[in-house]
Motif scaffolding. Sequence first.
Motif, PDB file in Angstrom:
ATOM      1  N   UNK A  76       0.966  -1.189  -0.108  1.00  0.00           N
ATOM      2  CA  UNK A  76      -0.007   0.033  -0.107  1.00  0.00           C
ATOM      3  C   UNK A  76       0.802   1.105   0.044  1.00  0.00           C
ATOM      4  N   UNK A  98       3.052   9.387   4.292  1.00  0.00           N
ATOM      5  CA  UNK A  98       2.238   9.031   5.504  1.00  0.00           C
ATOM      6  C   UNK A  98       3.270   8.926   6.667  1.00  0.00           C
ATOM      7  N   UNK A 158       0.961   4.205  -2.802  1.00  0.00           N
ATOM      8  CA  UNK A 158       0.713   5.581  -2.462  1.00  0.00           C
ATOM      9  C   UNK A 158       1.852   6.465  -3.021  1.00  0.00           C
ATOM     10  N   UNK A 203       2.630  -1.965  -6.072  1.00  0.00           N
ATOM     11  CA  UNK A 203       1.936  -2.673  -4.980  1.00  0.00           C
ATOM     12  C   UNK A 203       2.193  -4.344  -5.019  1.00  0.00           C
TER      13      UNK A 203
END
Lengths: 223, 223
Positions: free
Chosen positions: A99, A152, A103, A203
Amino acid sequence: MSIESGVNSGDIKFVSLAESVFERIENDILSGKYKKGETFTESRLSELFGVSRTPIREAIRKLEQENLIKVTTKGVEILGVSPGDIEDIYEIRGRIEGLAAKKCAGIITSEDLKKLEEIVDLQDFYTQKGLHEKIRDTDSAFHEMIYSICGSNVYSSVLSNLHHRILKYRKMSIQNPERARRAVIEHREICEALAARDGELADKLTVQHICNARDNIMRNFSE
Amino acid sequence: MSIESGVNSGDIKFVSLAESVFERIENDILSGKYKKGETFTESRLSELFGVSRTPIREAIRKLEQENLIKVTTKGVEILGVSPGDIEDIYEIRGRIEGLAAKKCAGIITSEDLKKLEEIVDLQDFYTQKGLHEKIRDTDSAFHEMIYSICGSNVYSSVLSNLHHRILKYRKMSIQNPERARRAVIEHREICEALAARDGELADKLTVQHICNARDNIMRNFSE
DNA sequence: ATCTGTGTTATTGTATACAATTATACAAGT
DNA sequence: ACTTGTATAATTGTATACAATAACACAGAT
């Protein structure tokens, strides 16, 4: 890192004793220098590192927070990372690192991409030379870079922590030259997917990469 | 916890000032008392909590390790948890908390099961009374118990940390009485799956539970 | 006006002395 | 023999004094 790689500015950063003691102890634990169950008193660590108990205690608080040690009334007990933890770490990374790569594909800049490719080139170079420590360092750098790019803090901190904890085992893994070569190829493929901004592919390739690394490490245990 | 719930033995545990200061500051940050960007000097925290700088500094080291604060030359800066982090946290939990539940199904004891059911009973009770704080505490207790039972330090520490970080938002979420009632039902269903040792079902129900919680919280943001 | 250097102040970093707590050894009583 | 109480020693916990560092204000030069 070495002189040429880590220098972005000429800044000389002040590093506290507490911080450097933390890093040294953490590395000693993660590289397997201290055995699980071994205990140290603060005074012992104090004379071992040649600093007072104050910075030692601050380092201890951070290690405690990372679950690498346990503080008892008799001193600091080494917990470390058990082989049993490794499977869990790979299980979790297998589910979420893909994931993070996805991103990245959406937001990666050309400079990031260039840096990432340089890391893989270096890893390739060290792999041909068979320099295990260097291979592992560039391998770390690749994954840390992905964590950093993905934008993130949550993904970055979770993944970075997990990846960090398997230091010792990644070194073992990479001593298999076949696996070391394979890892370079897989990193290149991930780079290409990111360059093509293909999140789904990045991914998928990342998940497969982690799965392969896991299988290789687990083979080491059964042998 | 309250007097009746947390008492397993009559032991009076010594809790250091450093530890209690850490917990108080952490809770203040996670509950939104301090705003992001706000800064404190160590001396200020010292007089605020009525203890010397030594325990304050030890608490700071732990908070630093949790990425809740940043230490600068001007003092301690509050980072906290941004709304943007929430989505990431739910994304990750959605992928791995189901696995933890599945692990539980294989090893849960009847005592564990009984305790878990008692927690849900309490949560049910508080939900009918509309006691938000209590609802959230029992909700926390349920999830923490799952993490603890699953038998993996890695899963437990990762999930516990993530779950912990959304304290403030879970409280908001639970103030929706419909969602609070639904959460109790979902917890009961997970309990039943565990009682039947049905790992697949426990996994599926847990993933759905987290997805529902996430949707509810995100609704709060858009309104 | 703007830049630069310098003295001052505020803040974090470290060492050390002392307090509180816990473990341990050993003796006395049952 | 086993428990129990107590003194002692070892260890962690806290406060405080001091050192090192970095930010800031202000004067002086250009």
